[in-house]
Design an enzyme around this catalytic site. Structure first.
Site, short mmCIF file in Angstrom:
data_model
loop_
_atom_site.label_atom_id
_atom_site.label_comp_id
_atom_site.label_asym_id
_atom_site.label_seq_id
_atom_site.Cartn_x
_atom_site.Cartn_y
_atom_site.Cartn_z
N TYR A 135 39.25 32.92 41.82
CA TYR A 135 39.94 33.92 40.77
C TYR A 135 41.53 33.73 40.47
O TYR A 135 41.96 33.83 39.46
CB TYR A 135 39.40 35.17 40.83
CG TYR A 135 38.19 35.68 40.26
CD1 TYR A 135 36.86 34.97 40.58
CD2 TYR A 135 38.19 36.58 39.38
CE1 TYR A 135 35.83 35.22 39.89
CE2 TYR A 135 37.05 37.19 38.82
CZ TYR A 135 35.73 36.44 39.05
OH TYR A 135 34.83 36.69 38.54
N LYS A 190 29.80 29.01 51.48
CA LYS A 190 29.10 27.72 51.24
C LYS A 190 29.69 26.95 52.03
O LYS A 190 30.25 25.88 51.58
CB LYS A 190 29.09 27.54 49.81
CG LYS A 190 28.75 26.21 49.31
CD LYS A 190 27.19 26.41 49.17
CE LYS A 190 26.43 25.12 48.69
NZ LYS A 190 24.97 25.10 48.67
N ASP A 222 23.62 29.95 47.77
CA ASP A 222 22.19 29.72 47.02
C ASP A 222 21.13 30.21 47.59
O ASP A 222 20.23 30.70 46.87
CB ASP A 222 22.04 28.07 46.80
CG ASP A 222 22.24 27.30 48.14
OD1 ASP A 222 22.67 27.94 49.17
OD2 ASP A 222 21.92 26.13 48.24
N ASP A 246 30.77 38.20 42.59
CA ASP A 246 30.72 38.46 41.34
C ASP A 246 29.29 38.30 40.67
O ASP A 246 28.54 39.04 40.03
CB ASP A 246 31.73 37.75 40.19
CG ASP A 246 31.75 37.78 38.80
OD1 ASP A 246 31.35 38.97 38.36
OD2 ASP A 246 31.73 36.71 38.08
N ASP A 250 25.97 41.18 40.15
CA ASP A 250 25.29 41.25 38.76
C ASP A 250 23.37 41.11 39.26
O ASP A 250 22.94 42.03 38.75
CB ASP A 250 25.53 40.05 37.72
CG ASP A 250 26.63 40.61 37.01
OD1 ASP A 250 27.31 41.63 37.30
OD2 ASP A 250 26.54 40.22 35.71
C1 IPM Z 1 33.30 42.16 37.11
C2 IPM Z 1 33.32 41.28 35.94
C3 IPM Z 1 34.95 40.75 35.86
C4 IPM Z 1 34.88 39.80 37.06
C5 IPM Z 1 35.43 39.96 34.52
C6 IPM Z 1 35.47 40.95 33.46
C7 IPM Z 1 36.61 39.29 34.79
O1 IPM Z 1 32.56 40.48 35.66
O2 IPM Z 1 33.83 43.09 37.36
O3 IPM Z 1 32.26 41.60 37.78
O4 IPM Z 1 34.53 38.71 37.03
O5 IPM Z 1 35.45 40.07 38.22
MG MG Z 2 30.93 40.23 36.97
#
Ligand code: IPM
Ligand code: MG
Length: 356
Positions: A135, A190, A222, A246, A250
């Site tokens: 990042y 990884k 993975d 990240d 999710d």
């Molecule tokens: C998160 C989001 C952010 C990230 C984006 C909006 C930059 O997806 O907080 O997970 O990738 O960290």
């Molecule tokens: Mg995110």
């Protein structure tokens, strides 16, 4: 106690208002100051993270953050996009430790896309490193390839990197968190392919020796992505780098079926923190009064617990949220037949009432 309130874009304003309402009712005498961030700040000042907003963040004990982003900013140059605000706050405040709990609330077990028995009682914590990795790694950019398969072609490149101290400090936060939970850490990397990951794993193995009371397991990213949907309850604390975290966070949020319920905390080494719901700005439902404010309200609870030393007040909020769920109140995202559909404000009011 000084709190910076940054509502941001989309549903950010509606959900943050409810969290502020709950905090005010607690009567803890905290000072709250608002600032523009994201697209709203770009529209007003030409930058998603104006100087004044950043300064307020730096001089506050904590930031209560809504959400940023809207399709209408997608065409802007990267440095002006709303997401840069959140990346900038993370970087400038050194918010390296990102706590993303994935908890499946009893009444919402059926909201998950997984079978109820796989997620019922689920309580895992994704610990994501937030200021390093690909990042932020330099160099990055676009250039003309001089080697590889297509010399002379345009190429994009980024740099994945971690130093040992960065890995140690997030590792410590993960081990300490595990000590307050089920004493199990899964470190995700990884290392079969990446040098950065090999250093990550070597460092975690070393560090693990200082925490003999915590079981340390290693998993490739993975496989972790697969195990998370196969047998999620096997996990307790998952610690990983910025990009893997990240993605995994999710994925983990969806196990609970209700991303509208999940809070998050991003802390630096001074316990200053940014608290935000795990979901985004949802521009499609903005302004309609239907967004679920509970993730933001629960983020305010995390703020009280982690940055402000107000564990009791945090407990009260969390208990109130459980109570409104038990009462059958549901915003549309978690609605099911037999429950009572309510809007953003009604949900906030119900939490206030349930505080007791
Ligand atoms: C998160 C989001 C952010 C990230 C984006 C909006 C930059 O997806 O907080 O997970 O990738 O960290
Ligand atoms: Mg995110």
């Amino acid at each position: 106690m000084k709190i910076a309130v940054m509502a941001g874009d989309g549903i950010g304003t509606e959900i943050t208002a409810e969290a502020v309402k709950v905090l005010k009712v607690l009567g803890l005498g905290m000072e709250m100051e608002e600032a523009l961030v994201g697209g709203a700040a770009y529209d007003a000042h030409g930058h998603p993270l104006p100087e004044a907003t950043l300064n307020l963040a730096k001089t506050s004990d904590a930031i209560l953050f809504g959400a940023v982003g809207d399709w209408k900013y997608d065409k802007l140059e990267r440095q002006f996009r709303p997401e840069q605000a959140i990346l900038g706050l993370r970087k400038h405040l050194g918010l390296f430790a990102n706590f993303r709990p994935a908890i499946c609330y009893e009444q919402l077990t059926h909201a998950s896309s997984l079978k109820p028995e796989l997620v019922s009682g689920l309580d895992i914590l994704i610990m994501r490193e937030l200021t390093g990795d690909i990042y932020f790694g330099q160099p990055r950019g676009r250039r003309t390839a001089t080697d590889g398969l297509f010399p002379g072609a345009e190429e994009g490149f980024d740099t994945m990197r971690y130093t040992r101290p960065e890995i140690i400090r997030i590792g410590r936060v993960a081990f300490e968190a595990a000590r307050k939970r089920n004493r199990h850490v899964t470190s995700v990397d990884k290392s079969n392919v990446l040098e950065t990951s090999q250093l990550w794993r070597d460092t975690m193995v070393e560090l693990g020796k200082e925490y003999p009371d915590v079981t340390l397991e290693h998993m490739y990213i993975d496989n972790a992505a697969m195990q998370l949907v196969k047998e999620p309850k096997k996990f307790d604390v998952v610690v990983t780098g910025n990009m893997f975290g990240d993605i995994l966070s999710d994925e983990a949020s969806m196990l609970t079926g209700s991303i509208g319920m999940l809070p998050s905390a991003s802390l630096n080494d001074k316990k200053q923190g940014l608290y935000e719901p795990s979901h985004g700005s949802a521009p499609d439902i903005a302004g309609k009064g239907v967004a679920n404010p509970l993730a933001t309200i629960l983020s305010a609870a995390m703020m009280l617990r982690y940055s402000l030393d107000q564990a009791e007040a945090a407990d009260r909020i969390e208990a109130a949220v459980k109570k409104v769920l038990a009462q059958g109140l549901r915003t549309p995202d978690i609605y099911s037949v037999g429950t009572t559909r309510v809007g953003t404000r009604e949900m906030g009011d119900a939490v206030v009432k349930a505080l007791g």
